[in-house]
Design a protein around this motif. Structure first.
Motif, PDB file in Angstrom:
ATOM      1  N   ALA A 193     -42.289  -8.291 -31.436  1.00 16.65           N
ATOM      2  CA  ALA A 193     -41.588  -9.065 -32.463  1.00 16.65           C
ATOM      3  C   ALA A 193     -41.065  -8.135 -33.554  1.00 16.65           C
ATOM      4  O   ALA A 193     -39.935  -8.298 -34.046  1.00 16.65           O
ATOM      5  CB  ALA A 193     -42.519 -10.122 -33.049  1.00 16.65           C
ATOM      6  N   ALA A 194     -41.875  -7.148 -33.944  1.00 19.60           N
ATOM      7  CA  ALA A 194     -41.457  -6.216 -34.997  1.00 19.60           C
ATOM      8  C   ALA A 194     -40.311  -5.316 -34.542  1.00 19.60           C
ATOM      9  O   ALA A 194     -39.542  -4.814 -35.370  1.00 19.60           O
ATOM     10  CB  ALA A 194     -42.649  -5.363 -35.434  1.00 19.60           C
ATOM     11  N   ARG A 195     -40.181  -5.129 -33.247  1.00 24.16           N
ATOM     12  CA  ARG A 195     -39.152  -4.237 -32.715  1.00 24.16           C
ATOM     13  C   ARG A 195     -37.805  -4.934 -32.491  1.00 24.16           C
ATOM     14  O   ARG A 195     -36.806  -4.258 -32.245  1.00 24.16           O
ATOM     15  CB  ARG A 195     -39.620  -3.621 -31.382  1.00 24.16           C
ATOM     16  N   GLU A 196     -37.772  -6.239 -32.577  1.00 29.22           N
ATOM     17  CA  GLU A 196     -36.524  -6.955 -32.311  1.00 29.22           C
ATOM     18  C   GLU A 196     -35.412  -6.452 -33.224  1.00 29.22           C
ATOM     19  O   GLU A 196     -35.568  -6.365 -34.434  1.00 29.22           O
ATOM     20  CB  GLU A 196     -36.723  -8.459 -32.499  1.00 29.22           C
ATOM     21  N   ARG A 197     -34.297  -6.097 -32.587  1.00 28.86           N
ATOM     22  CA  ARG A 197     -33.109  -5.577 -33.272  1.00 28.86           C
ATOM     23  C   ARG A 197     -33.356  -4.257 -33.996  1.00 28.86           C
ATOM     24  O   ARG A 197     -32.507  -3.799 -34.757  1.00 28.86           O
ATOM     25  CB  ARG A 197     -32.526  -6.624 -34.239  1.00 28.86           C
ATOM     26  N   ARG A 198     -34.535  -3.653 -33.756  1.00 30.34           N
ATOM     27  CA  ARG A 198     -34.818  -2.346 -34.356  1.00 30.34           C
ATOM     28  C   ARG A 198     -34.800  -1.230 -33.312  1.00 30.34           C
ATOM     29  O   ARG A 198     -34.498  -0.080 -33.638  1.00 30.34           O
ATOM     30  CB  ARG A 198     -36.187  -2.342 -35.048  1.00 30.34           C
ATOM     31  N   GLY A 199     -35.183  -1.557 -32.093  1.00 32.80           N
ATOM     32  CA  GLY A 199     -35.267  -0.537 -31.069  1.00 32.80           C
ATOM     33  C   GLY A 199     -35.320  -1.143 -29.684  1.00 32.80           C
ATOM     34  O   GLY A 199     -35.447  -2.359 -29.523  1.00 32.80           O
ATOM     35  N   SER A 200     -35.209  -0.279 -28.682  1.00 33.06           N
ATOM     36  CA  SER A 200     -35.237  -0.702 -27.285  1.00 33.06           C
ATOM     37  C   SER A 200     -36.634  -0.514 -26.710  1.00 33.06           C
ATOM     38  O   SER A 200     -37.318   0.466 -27.026  1.00 33.06           O
ATOM     39  CB  SER A 200     -34.241   0.112 -26.463  1.00 33.06           C
ATOM     40  N   THR A 201     -37.026  -1.434 -25.851  1.00 34.52           N
ATOM     41  CA  THR A 201     -38.319  -1.341 -25.173  1.00 34.52           C
ATOM     42  C   THR A 201     -38.073  -1.211 -23.675  1.00 34.52           C
ATOM     43  O   THR A 201     -37.313  -1.988 -23.092  1.00 34.52           O
ATOM     44  CB  THR A 201     -39.181  -2.580 -25.448  1.00 34.52           C
ATOM     45  N   VAL A 202     -38.711  -0.206 -23.085  1.00 36.10           N
ATOM     46  CA  VAL A 202     -38.606   0.022 -21.640  1.00 36.10           C
ATOM     47  C   VAL A 202     -39.930  -0.383 -21.002  1.00 36.10           C
ATOM     48  O   VAL A 202     -40.997   0.065 -21.429  1.00 36.10           O
ATOM     49  CB  VAL A 202     -38.311   1.504 -21.330  1.00 36.10           C
ATOM     50  N   VAL A 203     -39.846  -1.218 -19.992  1.00 34.64           N
ATOM     51  CA  VAL A 203     -41.033  -1.682 -19.286  1.00 34.64           C
ATOM     52  C   VAL A 203     -40.925  -1.262 -17.832  1.00 34.64           C
ATOM     53  O   VAL A 203     -39.895  -1.503 -17.187  1.00 34.64           O
ATOM     54  CB  VAL A 203     -41.176  -3.216 -19.384  1.00 34.64           C
ATOM     55  N   THR A 204     -41.966  -0.621 -17.307  1.00 31.46           N
ATOM     56  CA  THR A 204     -42.045  -0.382 -15.870  1.00 31.46           C
ATOM     57  C   THR A 204     -43.177  -1.234 -15.329  1.00 31.46           C
ATOM     58  O   THR A 204     -44.248  -1.317 -15.932  1.00 31.46           O
ATOM     59  CB  THR A 204     -42.306   1.095 -15.527  1.00 31.46           C
ATOM     60  N   SER A 205     -42.920  -1.880 -14.206  1.00 33.09           N
ATOM     61  CA  SER A 205     -43.939  -2.784 -13.659  1.00 33.09           C
ATOM     62  C   SER A 205     -43.760  -2.941 -12.163  1.00 33.09           C
ATOM     63  O   SER A 205     -42.646  -2.886 -11.638  1.00 33.09           O
ATOM     64  CB  SER A 205     -43.840  -4.154 -14.334  1.00 33.09           C
ATOM     65  N   GLN A 206     -44.899  -3.151 -11.497  1.00 37.11           N
ATOM     66  CA  GLN A 206     -44.871  -3.471 -10.072  1.00 37.11           C
ATOM     67  C   GLN A 206     -44.558  -4.940  -9.843  1.00 37.11           C
ATOM     68  O   GLN A 206     -44.261  -5.339  -8.711  1.00 37.11           O
ATOM     69  CB  GLN A 206     -46.223  -3.149  -9.430  1.00 37.11           C
ATOM     70  N   PHE A 207     -44.634  -5.727 -10.905  1.00 33.80           N
ATOM     71  CA  PHE A 207     -44.496  -7.173 -10.758  1.00 33.80           C
ATOM     72  C   PHE A 207     -43.243  -7.673 -11.452  1.00 33.80           C
ATOM     73  O   PHE A 207     -42.842  -7.168 -12.497  1.00 33.80           O
ATOM     74  CB  PHE A 207     -45.719  -7.877 -11.350  1.00 33.80           C
ATOM     75  N   ASP A 208     -42.649  -8.704 -10.865  1.00 37.79           N
ATOM     76  CA  ASP A 208     -41.522  -9.362 -11.513  1.00 37.79           C
ATOM     77  C   ASP A 208     -42.012 -10.114 -12.742  1.00 37.79           C
ATOM     78  O   ASP A 208     -43.169 -10.539 -12.802  1.00 37.79           O
ATOM     79  CB  ASP A 208     -40.856 -10.341 -10.544  1.00 37.79           C
ATOM     80  N   PRO A 209     -41.149 -10.302 -13.744  1.00 31.32           N
ATOM     81  CA  PRO A 209     -41.566 -10.989 -14.972  1.00 31.32           C
ATOM     82  C   PRO A 209     -42.216 -12.347 -14.738  1.00 31.32           C
ATOM     83  O   PRO A 209     -43.140 -12.719 -15.468  1.00 31.32           O
ATOM     84  CB  PRO A 209     -40.249 -11.119 -15.748  1.00 31.32           C
ATOM     85  N   VAL A 210     -41.771 -13.086 -13.720  1.00 30.41           N
ATOM     86  CA  VAL A 210     -42.369 -14.406 -13.483  1.00 30.41           C
ATOM     87  C   VAL A 210     -43.842 -14.317 -13.111  1.00 30.41           C
ATOM     88  O   VAL A 210     -44.586 -15.292 -13.236  1.00 30.41           O
ATOM     89  CB  VAL A 210     -41.600 -15.163 -12.384  1.00 30.41           C
ATOM     90  N   ASP A 211     -44.273 -13.133 -12.659  1.00 26.27           N
ATOM     91  CA  ASP A 211     -45.675 -12.944 -12.278  1.00 26.27           C
ATOM     92  C   ASP A 211     -46.533 -12.418 -13.424  1.00 26.27           C
ATOM     93  O   ASP A 211     -47.749 -12.281 -13.273  1.00 26.27           O
ATOM     94  CB  ASP A 211     -45.774 -11.970 -11.093  1.00 26.27           C
ATOM     95  N   TRP A 212     -45.922 -12.097 -14.565  1.00 27.73           N
ATOM     96  CA  TRP A 212     -46.705 -11.551 -15.679  1.00 27.73           C
ATOM     97  C   TRP A 212     -47.685 -12.571 -16.241  1.00 27.73           C
ATOM     98  O   TRP A 212     -48.708 -12.204 -16.813  1.00 27.73           O
ATOM     99  CB  TRP A 212     -45.767 -11.078 -16.795  1.00 27.73           C
ATOM    100  N   TYR A 213     -47.364 -13.845 -16.063  1.00 27.51           N
ATOM    101  CA  TYR A 213     -48.259 -14.883 -16.581  1.00 27.51           C
ATOM    102  C   TYR A 213     -49.667 -14.740 -16.019  1.00 27.51           C
ATOM    103  O   TYR A 213     -50.643 -15.101 -16.676  1.00 27.51           O
ATOM    104  CB  TYR A 213     -47.712 -16.278 -16.229  1.00 27.51           C
ATOM    105  N   LYS A 214     -49.775 -14.207 -14.801  1.00 28.49           N
ATOM    106  CA  LYS A 214     -51.081 -14.097 -14.156  1.00 28.49           C
ATOM    107  C   LYS A 214     -51.996 -13.119 -14.891  1.00 28.49           C
ATOM    108  O   LYS A 214     -53.220 -13.196 -14.752  1.00 28.49           O
ATOM    109  CB  LYS A 214     -50.911 -13.652 -12.705  1.00 28.49           C
ATOM    110  N   SER A 215     -51.412 -12.219 -15.648  1.00 28.51           N
ATOM    111  CA  SER A 215     -52.206 -11.225 -16.374  1.00 28.51           C
ATOM    112  C   SER A 215     -52.419 -11.592 -17.828  1.00 28.51           C
ATOM    113  O   SER A 215     -53.065 -10.845 -18.568  1.00 28.51           O
ATOM    114  CB  SER A 215     -51.515  -9.847 -16.298  1.00 28.51           C
ATOM    115  N   LEU A 216     -51.874 -12.722 -18.249  1.00 27.60           N
ATOM    116  CA  LEU A 216     -51.995 -13.160 -19.636  1.00 27.60           C
ATOM    117  C   LEU A 216     -52.679 -14.516 -19.678  1.00 27.60           C
ATOM    118  O   LEU A 216     -52.307 -15.437 -18.948  1.00 27.60           O
ATOM    119  CB  LEU A 216     -50.610 -13.248 -20.282  1.00 27.60           C
TER     120      LEU A 216
END
Length: 254
Positions: A193-216
């Protein structure tokens, strides 16, 4: 009057002024007969270009060190474009130009284990530092462990968080490979939230975003994290041969 030539004995004068590369160039020019035909302006320009290049190199190395990237030498020029590997040279060249950072666009690098996600992220950190952008590189597990070290009101913790909030590029490697605690998820949301419009975030993952819910564990936080990363992101989907095996075979046959 006898002409006094500059020699290496004069280098402390330049070093004291923090113009070492300039001084080395000037001394080389003064003692190289091939430069005798140069105009004064040509000599000064050459020395200034040497100093500018040296300062850029020092700045890049400082930024790379501060980024904590595990492989500072990773660079887009060394990326392997193998048969069956879903990497496009034009796409990589465009990403290396770093316009996505200028536009504070996020980047998702997705793919199975060992296809080269982390190396690509590290190469883009290198490209960013060459262009004078600040970066921070963390495996998500390591970031969670780092945050756990600090007490809530520790000034060092606040300084650390500000670094994450303000850097031009934040890389979160191995994103949600394993479940994270609710506290870490909430902290991650605050960082994003603090980074919005301030910088870019790079995410590397073995899972598609729709599967991230399983880890949260918290659906609301999960949705907020997903939206903050994905809604403003370019996707790089990696597929192809096992790069660790390919590089090991290449080294063995060298």
């Amino acid at each position: 009057m006898q002409e006094l030539h500059l020699t290496t004995d004069d280098m402390p004068l330049f070093t004291g002024l923090r113009m070492t590369a300039f001084g080395e160039a000037v001394i080389e020019i003064a003692n190289d007969p091939a430069c005798d035909e140069w105009t004064f302006s040509q000599k000064i320009r050459h020395a200034l270009e040497r100093e500018s290049a040296a300062r850029s190199e020092r700045r890049m190395l400082k930024l790379l060190k501060a980024s904590r990237t595990p492989n500072p030498a990773a660079c887009v020029e060394d990326i392997h474009y193998l048969d069956g590997r879903t990497l496009n040279r034009d796409v990589i060249a465009r990403l290396a130009a770093c316009r996505w950072i200028e536009q504070t666009t996020n980047l998702l690098i997705l793919g199975s284990s060992s296809v080269g996600k982390s190396y690509l992220a590290q190469a883009l950190v290198n490209a960013a530092c060459r262009r004078d952008y600040t970066a921070a590189y963390y495996r998500l597990d390591d970031l969670a462990n780092q945050l756990a070290v600090y007490q809530r009101d520790d000034p060092a913790r606040l300084r650390f968080l500000e670094t994450l909030h303000s850097c031009d590029v934040l890389v979160l490697d191995d994103f949600l490979t394993t479940p994270i605690t609710s506290e870490t998820a909430a902290e991650l949301l605050n960082i994003l939230a603090a980074r919005e419009r301030r910088g870019s975030t790079v995410v590397t993952s073995q899972f598609d975003p729709v599967d991230w819910y399983k880890s949260l564990h918290d659906a609301v936080i999960a949705e907020s994290i997903l939206n903050r990363i994905v809604s403003n992101a370019e996707l790089v989907q990696l597929d192809g041969p096992n790069m660790r095996r390919h590089l090991a075979d290449t080294s063995a046959n060298a």
